[in-house]
Write an enzyme that holds these catalytic residues in place. Sequence first.
Site, PDB file in Angstrom:
ATOM      1  N   GLY A  23      24.830  38.486  22.362  1.00  0.00           N
ATOM      2  CA  GLY A  23      23.581  39.167  22.060  1.00  0.00           C
ATOM      3  C   GLY A  23      22.478  38.201  21.663  1.00  0.00           C
ATOM      4  CB  SER A 136      29.855  37.306  34.932  1.00  0.00           C
ATOM      5  OG  SER A 136      30.811  36.271  35.066  1.00  0.00           O
ATOM      6  CE  LYS A 190      31.559  40.404  33.725  1.00  0.00           C
ATOM      7  NZ  LYS A 190      32.712  40.409  32.836  1.00  0.00           N
ATOM      8  CG  HIS A 193      33.134  38.885  38.259  1.00  0.00           C
ATOM      9  ND1 HIS A 193      33.626  38.448  37.047  1.00  0.00           N
ATOM     10  CD2 HIS A 193      32.361  37.868  38.734  1.00  0.00           C
ATOM     11  CE1 HIS A 193      33.193  37.228  36.800  1.00  0.00           C
ATOM     12  NE2 HIS A 193      32.428  36.855  37.808  1.00  0.00           N
ATOM     13  CG  ASN A 194      35.923  40.290  34.314  1.00  0.00           C
ATOM     14  OD1 ASN A 194      34.926  39.762  34.802  1.00  0.00           O
ATOM     15  ND2 ASN A 194      35.970  40.644  33.046  1.00  0.00           N
ATOM     16  CD  GLU A 197      36.900  35.301  34.821  1.00  0.00           C
ATOM     17  OE1 GLU A 197      37.375  35.176  33.669  1.00  0.00           O
ATOM     18  OE2 GLU A 197      35.763  35.778  35.038  1.00  0.00           O
ATOM     19  CG  HIS A 459      59.765  62.616  50.598  1.00  0.00           C
ATOM     20  ND1 HIS A 459      59.081  63.364  49.672  1.00  0.00           N
ATOM     21  CD2 HIS A 459      60.791  62.026  49.926  1.00  0.00           C
ATOM     22  CE1 HIS A 459      59.655  63.233  48.484  1.00  0.00           C
ATOM     23  NE2 HIS A 459      60.702  62.425  48.606  1.00  0.00           N
TER      24      HIS A 459
END
Length: 482
Positions: A23, A136, A190, A193-194, A197, A459
Amino acid sequence: MSTTSAPAVGSAQFGVVGLGVMGQNLALNVSDHGQVVSVWNLEADWVTKFLTQHSDRKMTGSGDLKEFVQSLARPRRILMMIMAGNPVDQMLDKLAPLLEPGDIVIDGGNSFFKDTQRREAAYRTKNLNFFGMGVSGGEEGARFGPSLMPGGDEASYEHLKPTLEAIAAKTDYGACVTYVGPNGAGHFVKMVHNGIEYGDMQLIAEAYDLLRKALGLGAKEIAAIFEEWNKGKLESYLIEITSHVLQVDDPETGKPLVDMILDKAGQKGTGKWTQQIALDLAVPIPTIGAALDARVLSSMKDERVAASKKLGAPSRQYSGDKKEFINAVQDALYASKVCSYAQGMSLIRAGSKEWNWNVNLREMARIWTGGCIIRARLLADIMHAFDRDANVANLLVESEFTSRVLESEKNWRSVVQTAAGLGIPTPAFSSSLAYFDSYRSMQLPQNLTQAQRDFFGAHTYQRADRPDAGFVHTDWIKLVKK
């Protein structure tokens, strides 16, 4: 000049709630670009301290939330940089009665995108605008230029665009921010993105592990290799910092500091969310999944130590040409990284379709070319790939990436085989190769899987010779008895 007295009504152009490291740095970043910033923090003394430390700047603030809100020009633009979860909901509840229609609140934390969707809908009923924005780049990025992924009302974004473009990282491709899409799109992107990463970091760790265990290289020797790799196709922030990390000695022992760090990796949740949503959307992301598993296994340190004494380990001596093996690891790392990014982009596309976000994948690659943790030369190549074909099904079948991955395949396969033979775990390399082989396979063994499912659970299955004819069931026991 900064002031802690009651700020003048409408005197600030941008507000920041939460004066933790991120911040503070984002507030200073906004201030650098000529805007008067007003700040607020739950602990009022943090506001006083921050403004005193930066008394030469045009900033204001208050320990009183109402005074803080009133200090902002309309439409108010407030960026929250606070802990994800309940604190966000509590803060939004406190802000809502103080705001007026058209005001904008941005959550810049790592919130779960479905929480963002819920919050955006709630604020919309009050004629207030809520944005979930991925941020980021860590502390340095926040201060000097992050990659920003805002999601919310498109019309309201025009009130945010000048400020966000000013504070975002800049590359040859422009400011590393774009309108991602409505409601939860920004935090979804985001999150992915992580996840990428996570995969990227695990792949780099596996390359490092191969070089030290198979070749017996020391940290500084490996640092030199990574430094050289960072001049070519693997150029990236993570490769660069890996080279730096491996050069640092421990002040206490004089040994490489990396060798003194316990091999237990943590995680904050976004990688796990990525895996969970991928399962929900039926998008395979095995490279990212392997990275998550690797972190979980690393946390089992005591159990692993005990197991190593019981199970032992095979010999880890590589007898081939060292230079050739280093080059092979480089190719394996590159091809595996392409798979990780391909999986991430496929997941973003699926999420965009599921929630009608209309996310531009080319733009996502562009805004990741700078500021963010996964910034890399590869992202410019991905951006250009989407320029050539915006609707390509998977990066692996885009012409340029097809040729590059196929050029790397022999070395990639050799590295995985060598690692298996030496008993060096390479879950992300191996999962990436298996993803590549599976994706390009015309025939997979799931015909047998479907037969088993139909045998024990009726199935049903589709016939290969007429798949459009619908699903059928076979009485397998009756046929076996014949």
